[in-house]
Design an enzyme around this catalytic site. Sequence first.
Site, PDB file in Angstrom:
ATOM      1  N   THR A 176     -25.627 -10.088  12.684  1.00  0.00           N
ATOM      2  CA  THR A 176     -26.548  -9.860  11.566  1.00  0.00           C
ATOM      3  C   THR A 176     -25.797  -9.266  10.373  1.00  0.00           C
ATOM      4  OG1 THR A 176     -28.347  -9.555  13.112  1.00  0.00           O
ATOM      5  CG2 THR A 176     -28.688  -8.692  10.888  1.00  0.00           C
ATOM      6  N   ASN A 207       0.795  -1.227   0.000  1.00  0.00           N
ATOM      7  CA  ASN A 207       0.000   0.000   0.000  1.00  0.00           C
ATOM      8  C   ASN A 207       0.828   1.278   0.000  1.00  0.00           C
ATOM      9  OD1 ASN A 207       0.391  -1.324   2.628  1.00  0.00           O
ATOM     10  ND2 ASN A 207      -0.395   0.568   3.474  1.00  0.00           N
ATOM     11  N   CYS A 231       2.981   9.626  11.928  1.00  0.00           N
ATOM     12  CA  CYS A 231       3.225  10.622  12.958  1.00  0.00           C
ATOM     13  C   CYS A 231       2.776  10.030  14.287  1.00  0.00           C
ATOM     14  CB  CYS A 231       2.434  11.878  12.646  1.00  0.00           C
ATOM     15  SG  CYS A 231       2.803  13.211  13.776  1.00  0.00           S
TER      16      CYS A 231
HETATM   17  N1  PLP Z   1      -4.325  -3.999   3.895  1.00  0.00           N
HETATM   18  C1  PLP Z   1      -3.857  -3.073   3.057  1.00  0.00           C
HETATM   19  C2  PLP Z   1      -2.759  -3.430   2.114  1.00  0.00           C
HETATM   20  C3  PLP Z   1      -4.393  -1.783   3.062  1.00  0.00           C
HETATM   21  O1  PLP Z   1      -3.919  -0.860   2.228  1.00  0.00           O
HETATM   22  C4  PLP Z   1      -5.428  -1.493   3.987  1.00  0.00           C
HETATM   23  C5  PLP Z   1      -5.963  -0.121   4.083  1.00  0.00           C
HETATM   24  O2  PLP Z   1      -5.281   0.847   3.896  1.00  0.00           O
HETATM   25  C6  PLP Z   1      -5.894  -2.515   4.817  1.00  0.00           C
HETATM   26  C7  PLP Z   1      -5.312  -3.753   4.756  1.00  0.00           C
HETATM   27  C8  PLP Z   1      -7.008  -2.278   5.781  1.00  0.00           C
HETATM   28  O3  PLP Z   1      -8.232  -2.190   5.105  1.00  0.00           O
HETATM   29  P1  PLP Z   1      -9.499  -1.486   5.813  1.00  0.00           P
HETATM   30  O4  PLP Z   1      -9.252  -0.019   5.740  1.00  0.00           O
HETATM   31  O5  PLP Z   1     -10.665  -1.921   5.000  1.00  0.00           O
HETATM   32  O6  PLP Z   1      -9.549  -1.998   7.191  1.00  0.00           O
END
Ligand code: PLP
Length: 390
Positions: A239, A153, A327
Amino acid sequence: MPEPIYLDHAATTPVRAEVLDAMQPFFGPRFGNPSSVHRWGREARAALDEARERLGRCLGASPDEVCFTSCGTEADNMAVLGVWRARQAEGRRAVVTTPIEHKAVLAVAHEIAHEGGEERLVEMTRDGAVDDASFDELVRSDVAVCSVMWVNNEIGVVQDVPALAARAKARGVVFHTDAVQAFGKVDVDARRVPFDLASISGHKIGAPKGIGALYIRRGTPMHALMFGGAQDRGRRPGTENVAMAVGLARAAELAVAEREHECEKLGALRDRLEAALLARIPDAVIHGRGGRRAPHITSVSVPGMDSESLLMALDLRGIACSAGSACQSGSITPSHVLTAIGVAPDLASAAIRMSLGALTTDACVDRVAELFPALVEKARGLATATASAR
Ligand code: PLP
């Protein structure tokens, strides 16, 4: 003031109109609880079953292999902790993951160590790929579960999940992949790739925040993490959120249908942005550039800059991106991802992540390519002036 520019699609994406349309009836007349036996309940059950089937088709899965969750974080927790707990009786006490995972996996690996297991982190190459020799050394017959994210990410690097999953499974190790940033960018299909579990998240692909899913290959040992209901075969009681499940299925269908075209479009935009930035700031560093990357994320560091001031300056000019650093209590800690791939702390603290998506156009890229270097030049000019005044 010109139109603001959103370059933070890896953080979250706008909800697509088609998704909102699909969900609308479930906030109105089709409000039933899928567990009720009357017509409202049956109608909600039918919608939920259909959503499960449609999402399953997008993942190469049968409906019973799809579990809806509240988000990607929950799916990651369920996968890693749920499998680890289920395999304790076999004496498989270790978990293997990478140091560049999202905290939703890394924190679970810490929790496992806290509960008496063993946490093993594979080494990474400087391009951000899993080091094969380290992987083979750590993934042994005492490992319960191995979790490797498909697309990172922060820097967008793509891991060779098909090969890693096959190698883990040859040693009897359950393989999970966090596909939150990968879905819609790579082919996340359980018929073609031998992962046992894969997490996805709705708000990264045009569905609302608060819905995700875990693909669970039939026969995968897994304990539930929550208790108190028989929903989803007891794997995830409570649910069900019918509207959100319908929305996620619709968003996933659109993401799969548009994947190739979207990757081509975003890849071209990213390349154009990176080329323009490097032309004007020759000492800028683009992280993970030597490896295979997904097309929607670029992470840039400019030596001598700090990411927080640059982010603020960009924000003042209407450009939204994010830092590749966190941060914590007022001080900037360099990104754990960049640190793990050997980026020096000062360069890691300067990282800016720009992530492209539905709202990104040529005009956005050109404006950022103009403004970003201008801000850097200004900051560097100020720093030189301050230094010579001392
Ligand atoms: N895994 C990755 C690689 C992500 O980029 C993110 C969110 O930024 C998540 C997990 C977590 O996802 P969520 O925001 O739906 O909890």
